[in-house]
Design a protein around this motif. Structure first.
Motif, PDB file in Angstrom:
ATOM      1  N   LYS A 278       0.818  -1.230   0.000  1.00  0.00           N
ATOM      2  CA  LYS A 278       0.000   0.000   0.000  1.00  0.00           C
ATOM      3  C   LYS A 278       0.845   1.270   0.000  1.00  0.00           C
ATOM      4  CE  LYS A 278      -4.072  -1.288   2.661  1.00  0.00           C
ATOM      5  NZ  LYS A 278      -4.501  -1.378   4.075  1.00  0.00           N
ATOM      6  N   SER A 279       2.172   1.112   0.014  1.00  0.00           N
ATOM      7  CA  SER A 279       3.036   2.289   0.214  1.00  0.00           C
ATOM      8  C   SER A 279       3.372   3.022  -1.082  1.00  0.00           C
ATOM      9  CB  SER A 279       4.345   1.850   0.890  1.00  0.00           C
ATOM     10  OG  SER A 279       5.105   1.084  -0.035  1.00  0.00           O
ATOM     11  N   THR A 280       2.796   2.597  -2.231  1.00  0.00           N
ATOM     12  CA  THR A 280       3.259   3.150  -3.509  1.00  0.00           C
ATOM     13  C   THR A 280       2.284   4.142  -4.147  1.00  0.00           C
ATOM     14  OG1 THR A 280       2.327   1.189  -4.581  1.00  0.00           O
ATOM     15  CG2 THR A 280       4.668   1.123  -4.087  1.00  0.00           C
ATOM     16  N   ASN A 281       1.147   4.418  -3.459  1.00  0.00           N
ATOM     17  CA  ASN A 281       0.178   5.366  -4.037  1.00  0.00           C
ATOM     18  C   ASN A 281       0.704   6.799  -4.009  1.00  0.00           C
ATOM     19  OD1 ASN A 281      -1.747   3.505  -4.618  1.00  0.00           O
ATOM     20  ND2 ASN A 281      -3.365   4.466  -3.398  1.00  0.00           N
TER      21      ASN A 281
END
Ligand code: NAP
Length: 287
Positions: A278-281
């Motif tokens: 989830k850290s790539t948005n």
């Protein structure tokens, strides 16, 4: 459910042969197709139309065969894309032509017959399309790269097919088969190629081909039982009565194990890596 008309590819042998017999036994109408008409000459019944069909045929030939089927019985209700074969090769040794030849039958053959029947299904707002997938489309096997890829491709496109055609009243499903006792692994049918040979794979080739020889004739799955279960699922009868029509359905305990294992492995990765995933948005965006 009333009598249905089925269009089945690859009826000369194995699952197609069993399915044709099951359909006749259950009072259904069958357009049984095979590359060589002599192979289905035994199918003599008013409820059977035997037609010659190589699924790699031109669009014009496919149209002619499908139209003949529709005109003969006044329509088709169920398409079973069963025709296929196993092309084996190691990833490092496989050539484009090894992939293309297996894709031409297992994937493009399936898509071309499907494409030819969709307008008919759409015109009557009903129809069922079955893809014959494999546990090999869920768990890759050593030495089976082209075949694995064709069956994985069918899994992917089934979702697209469903999204695009369910609004027209068309149902679609992929059956995910474990090992069934057919001719798929016989030396006369299975093709194993080493287009870019590397000696390092010699002992693995021996192990793979020994494994195939051990499987052939000892597969746990009974194609006759499978045929009846497929009819049950399409018609919502017998063991399938009262159950919703599934998008994908494994058949055989081995297929069940492989599908479960892949789902569990994938869920585990999603859980273990959730924070990283989830850290790539882009900050503030969302879908
Ligand atoms: N048996 C298993 O363990 C298993 C497992 C997973 C998936 N499957 C799938 O089940 C399907 C049926 O295979 P099977 O196990 O019944 O094997 P099979 O006994 O070898 O039968 C394969 C059938 O496909 C036909 N076929 C091959 N190429 C064709 C083409 N270009 N056009 C039309 N028909 C063609 C064959 O016809 P010819 O006689 O003319 O060659 C034969 O009728 C295949 O899609 C296979 O991948 C089987």
């Amino acid at each position: 459910m009333p009598q249905l008309t089925w269009f089945v590819t690859g009826c000369s042998s194995g699952i197609g042969k069993s399915l044709s017999a099951a359909l006749i036994a259950r009072g259904e109408r069958v357009v049984a197709t095979a590359r060589n008409l002599q192979d289905i000459a035994h199918l003599q019944s008013e409820s059977v139309l035997p037609l010659q069909l190589d699924v790699t045929s031109s669009p014009e030939t496919l149209r002619m065969v499908v139209d003949e089927a529709i005109n003969h019985f006044g329509g088709v209700d169920v398409l079973v894309n069963n025709a296929g074969y196993l092309q084996g090769s190691f990833v490092e040794e496989a050539d484009t032509k090894d992939y293309i030849s297996n894709f031409m039958v297992n994937f493009c053959g399936t898509m071309n017959v499907t494409r030819t029947l969709i307008p008919h299904f759409r015109s009557k707002s009903s129809g069922t399309i079955i893809f014959v997938g494999s546990r090999a489309g869920w768990q890759g096997d050593m030495g089976a790269s082209p075949y694995n890829a064709t069956k994985f491709a069918l899994e992917g496109i089934l979702d697209t097919l469903q999204l695009e055609t369910s609004g027209f009243g068309i149902r679609s499903m992929i059956v995910v088969l474990g090992y069934f006792r057919t001719e798929l692994f016989s030396t006369s049918r299975l093709i194993f190629t080493r287009s870019h040979p590397n000696k390092i794979y010699d002992p693995i080739e021996t192990a793979v081909l020994d494994g195939v020889a051990k499987v052939h004739g000892h597969q746990p799955g009974d194609p006759d039982k499978l045929a009846h279960r497929i009819v049950d699922v399409v018609k919502g009868e017998g063991m399938a009565a009262g159950k919703p029509f599934p998008k994908r359905l494994p058949f055989g305990e081995d297929a069940l194990k492989d599908v479960r294992q892949k789902c569990e492995e994938t869920l585990k990765i999603c859980d273990e890596w959730e924070e990283v995933i989830k850290s790539t948005n882009i900050e503030g965006s969302g879908i």
